[in-house]
Design a protein around this motif. Structure first.
Motif, PDB file in Angstrom:
ATOM      1  N   SER A 235       0.747  -1.059  -0.022  1.00 13.52           N
ATOM      2  CA  SER A 235       0.139  -0.148  -0.075  1.00 13.52           C
ATOM      3  C   SER A 235       0.993   1.323  -0.214  1.00 13.52           C
ATOM      4  O   SER A 235       2.094   1.309   0.556  1.00 13.52           O
ATOM      5  N   LEU A 246      -4.124  10.460  -2.190  1.00 16.89           N
ATOM      6  CA  LEU A 246      -4.290   9.387  -2.857  1.00 16.89           C
ATOM      7  C   LEU A 246      -4.028   8.079  -2.026  1.00 16.89           C
ATOM      8  O   LEU A 246      -2.565   8.177  -1.436  1.00 16.89           O
ATOM      9  N   PHE A 248      -3.094   3.886  -2.512  1.00 19.41           N
ATOM     10  CA  PHE A 248      -3.223   2.763  -3.562  1.00 19.41           C
ATOM     11  C   PHE A 248      -3.043   1.474  -2.919  1.00 19.41           C
ATOM     12  O   PHE A 248      -1.901   1.535  -1.811  1.00 19.41           O
ATOM     13  N   LYS A 342      -6.736  -1.380  -5.504  1.00 24.49           N
ATOM     14  CA  LYS A 342      -7.508  -0.241  -5.385  1.00 24.49           C
ATOM     15  C   LYS A 342      -7.004   0.906  -5.151  1.00 24.49           C
ATOM     16  O   LYS A 342      -5.705   1.121  -4.883  1.00 24.49           O
ATOM     17  N   VAL A 343      -7.644   2.160  -5.651  1.00 22.05           N
ATOM     18  CA  VAL A 343      -7.189   3.249  -5.604  1.00 22.05           C
ATOM     19  C   VAL A 343      -8.357   4.309  -5.047  1.00 22.05           C
ATOM     20  O   VAL A 343      -9.367   4.021  -5.220  1.00 22.05           O
ATOM     21  N   HIS A 345      -9.214   8.529  -3.882  1.00 15.93           N
ATOM     22  CA  HIS A 345      -8.738   9.778  -4.033  1.00 15.93           C
ATOM     23  C   HIS A 345      -9.707  10.560  -3.023  1.00 15.93           C
ATOM     24  O   HIS A 345     -10.910  10.644  -3.187  1.00 15.93           O
ATOM     25  N   TYR A 358     -13.387   6.365  -5.305  1.00 16.93           N
ATOM     26  CA  TYR A 358     -12.604   5.095  -5.216  1.00 16.93           C
ATOM     27  C   TYR A 358     -13.173   3.949  -6.151  1.00 16.93           C
ATOM     28  O   TYR A 358     -14.314   3.863  -6.466  1.00 16.93           O
TER      29      TYR A 358
END
Length: 806
Positions: A235, A246, A248, A342-343, A345, A358
């Motif tokens: 992560s 952000l 990730f 997964k991302v 914001h 997301y």
């Protein structure tokens, strides 16, 4: 016909909607609140008190549970670590209302909340079907990267999209932290169990931080219920500036887990056919039927041989095989592989406004071979036909095998599940005098694709494997197993289908803080779930591509009132939409939209500055529009009631669970940690409500279950360190495994109680060693009520864990 509480649901909904509207009209002119800045990303909870007094899942906020009008249960990382929990299955003991599903084939995490199907999520995003809803996925969710487990009871489609009627099990994952740390953990236990985990966290600079967690686990398992798992969780967090963040996160999991679909089977001795239990039966009670029709005719000596083989409990309880396992060497563990990315914001627009978006891509595939049948027939008068092969005791060349298992099927499963989800959320706070509105607008889009292929091989009772059948098991107490591999036998394709599910939705939630310590929640949403199903086998009954669509509004409304500063009461009414059999077949005649409903009233009380929280609730949760056979439909041309002008099915059946729950959490980490929970439920299925047909308790679900865990840090130091002593008691009530279609209409597994213990030594140099003793009284029990049997729980076992932080 809807459940009897339906009118109460709608009255409560309308009353809360009217209250919300009135507040907007009568509130003083607009003014911004002088409160904490609005945030959407509040999944990670800090602080000892907040660990048990706040939860994200219910409202997608950090609202105190004392002000949350919904039932939520939670388990913290500290509690799970103390119990040596490594999987979601290990965690359910701490969570009221959450238990094993009935009719369980041992495939993955098949859990229910209040007797209803559930949704699994990681940080609010899809965590896979795992066998629920008819799926063949074998996902067994690990706790390696889990910060805490939060369980929301009741439908939650206004916030989470496709969802089960029972609620949400949300696994909150670990994230990069601003302080560097490393943790190494290793353990060894009974059944040749070994494991290790390394947690590496580094802030790279003022903006970037990184975390990487890796683990491995291997176990031969009790009764060869083996497991081999490797996991990686990277992560990365980027704080672009004060307003934009952000995140990730990724996951890669490779696992091999043995599937046990049989456990200890119930011997098929039908008391309704004999009129007496097995322990009282004589030769006169098991007569032969008429000759012909493939009926087995037993000699008097063979009848006596059957009687002599009977034991008390046959026909009503699993046959105790001791340490013998009916997991055939022809079966193969899952070869599972999961990838998630997964991302997220987060954008802080101002003191009162925040936006988050997301997305997640998840891919999971597994293939395995499981044994699905091993039926030991003793005596059954089935619709006036006694001992009609293959539903009869096995006789070969004049020899009776009273403990034989016949009608065996081995099934090879190849399952692939891919999902893509996107959520966008806007939160805005408005204050009007003493009234504050936290508005949350949500929209989502998701796509799921399922591909399932099954191949079967059978014994000689099925003509489809006549060319090369697997051998009968002549004695389940000492099985004679087939040799070779599944592929060495005559295979028959039993299913081959693809399924696409697309869903879109939007919701609006208003959490209103009112004078007189009132908090109201009003949410409304729209979901559209479209399913396209294609059976590639092209056989009768489901020969063509078909589709269905569920769409409409759902709502969630509730009110919480602090009757005293540390005590609150709440009421909730909710309705959601649950697509019928998301992972399975779609009916050709497009049944009505499915719905789920929940109504509850509850009470919460906290003490010790939030470090003690007690909650309890009365509830009624249901799933509607269940299909059952239409008694007016008759497709026999020779029948006097021949009628094919009506729908073969009706859709007004429903499942409903009524009951009560309580949870107690105490988190004084320097002295005490306590978790206690209990559930009473009455889960019943109502088929054909017009005739009042009501089943008994749903299969595999206990009426009563609960657990207590407590641990205490001793005041006296030893070698400069501290010693913790503790343990727990878990109780599960009697569960039905009956099956009238298999001649065991009164079968069940007994209630059980197990006791566990912990001893841990914490050294001031940041390391500790922990000993977990499980089932210290060596209780014999069945931890899972399966299709026609019970899966034996583990006898006394121990695990030693060493942890170092630096």
């Amino acid at each position: 016909m809807k459940p009897t509480h339906d009118s109460l649901l709608r009255v409560t909904f309308r009353a809360l909607a009217s209250l919300s509207a009135a507040l907007w009209v009568t509130a003083p002119p607009h003014s911004f609140a002088q409160a904490e800045p609005v945030s959407l990303d509040t999944m990670i909870v800090e602080g000892e008190a907040e660990q048990i007094s706040q939860a994200y899942t219910a409202l997608k906020s950090g609202t105190a549970l004392l002000d949350t009008p919904a039932s939520v249960s939670l388990a913290t990382e500290a509690l799970l670590d103390a119990q040596g929990a490594v999987s979601l299955q290990d965690a359910i003991r701490n969570l009221s209302g959450l238990g094993q599903a009935g009719n369980n084939y041992g495939i993955g995490d098949q859990l229910v909340i209040r007797g209803q199907e559930i949704s699994y999520t990681y940080d609010g995003l899809d965590a896979g079907s795992g066998g629920s809803g008819g799926g063949s996925g074998a996902t067994v969710r690990s706790l390696t990267n889990v910060e805490r487990v939060e369980v929301l009871k009741g439908p939650a489609g206004t916030l989470y999209g496709i969802g089960g009627a029972g609620g949400i099990v949300n696994l909150v994952e670990k994230r990069p932290q601003p302080v560097a740390h490393d943790r190494l953990r290793a353990y060894v236990g009974t059944w040749e169990t070994y494991g290790a985990e390394y947690d590496f966290n580094r802030p790279l600079n003022e903006r970037w931080s990184f975390r990487f967690i890796a683990s491995t686990r291997q176990s031969e398992g009790y009764r060869n219920f083996n497991e081999d798992r490797t996991e990686f969780y990277p992560s990365l967090r980027f704080d672009a500036n004060a307003d934009h963040t952000l995140l990730f996160t990724g996951a890669y999991i490779a696992d091999r887990v043995q599937v046990d679909s049989i456990g200890h089977p119930v011997r098929i001795f039908d008391e309704s056919s004999t009129g007496v239990p097995a322990a009282e039966a004589t030769v006169a009670d098991i007569p032969n039927g008429p000759t012909g029709g493939g009926r087995v005719q037993l000699t008097p000596d063979q009848q006596q041989q059957l009687i002599d083989s009977l034991a008390p409990g046959d026909g009503t309880q699993p046959f105790d095989l001791g340490n013998v396992s009916l997991i055939s060497p022809l079966a193969r563990p899952t070869d599972g592989e999961e990838f998630r990315f997964k991302v997220r914001h987060d954008w802080s627009i101002g003191a009162d406004t925040a936006f988050a978006q997301y997305a997640q891509f998840r891919s999971y595939g597994s293939d395995y071979v499981r044994q699905t049948g091993a039926y030991n027939y003793v005596y059954w008068n089935r619709n006036g036909s006694i001992n009609a092969a293959p539903r009869a005791p096995l006789v070969e060349n004049g020899v009776l095998y009273p403990y034989a298992a016949r009608r065996q099927e081995y099934r090879k499963v190849d399952f692939q599940e891919d999902t893509l989800q996107y959520f966008a959320e806007l939160k805005h706070r408005i204050s009007r005098g003493e009234v504050t509105h936290d508005l949350l607008a949500t929209s989502y889009l998701e796509w799921r694709d399922y591909e399932t292929q099954n191949w079967s091989v059978y014994d000689a009772d099925n003509s489809r494997s006549a060319a090369n059948p697997v051998p009968y098991i002549y004695d389940i107490r000492s099985p004679n197993w087939p040799t070779g591999r599944f592929e060495d036998y005559e295979q028959y394709p039993s299913s081959d289908y693809t399924k696409d599910v697309t869903s879109i939705g939007a919701g609006l939630q208003d959490v209103i803080t009112l004078p007189h310590d009132l908090t109201a929640r009003f949410a409304v949403g729209y979901n559209r779930i479209k399913q396209d199903y294609d059976n590639n086998l092209q056989r009768s009954g489901d020969p063509l591509p078909v589709a269905s669509s569920d769409e409409g509004l759902n709502y969630n409304a509730g009110l919480s009132w602090r009757v005293r500063p540390q005590t609150s009461v709440f009421v909730t009414a909710a309705q959601g939409r649950t697509a019928y059999s998301v992972t399975g077949s779609v009916s050709l005649n497009n049944p009505p939209d499915s719905e789920s409903e929940n109504f509850e009233i509850g009470l919460r009380h906290q003490m010790l500055d939030g470090r003690l929280l007690f909650s309890t609730a009365l509830f009624a949760t249901s799933r509607t529009h269940l299909r059952y056979g239409n008694p007016l439909y008759d497709d026999d041309p020779g029948s006097p009631t021949y009628n094919i002008e009506v729908d073969p099915y009706r859709y007004d059946g429903y499942e409903e669970t009524r009951g009560a729950e309580l949870d107690l959490n105490v988190n004084l980490t320097d002295r005490w940690m306590i978790n206690a929970n209990a559930t009473y439920q009455d889960p019943r299925t109502r088929r054909d409500p017009g005739t009042g047909t009501v089943t008994g308790l749903q299969k595999g679900l206990p009426r009563v279950f609960g657990s207590v865990w407590a641990q205490h840090v001793l005041a006296t130091e030893f070698a400069g360190g501290r010693v913790t002593l503790g343990g727990g008691v878990t109780h599960t009530g009697r569960r039905s495994i009956n099956s009238t279609s298999f001649g065991i209409a009164q079968a069940y597994v007994d209630a059980f109680t197990t006791i566990d213990a912990i001893v841990r030594y914490d050294n001031p140099d940041h390391w500790n060693v922990q000993l977990n003793l499980n089932n210290v009284t060596d209780e014999a029990y069945y931890d899972l009520a399966q299709f026609l049997g019970g899966r034996p729980g583990e006898p006394f076992n121990a695990t030693v864990t060493f942890t170092a932080e630096f």
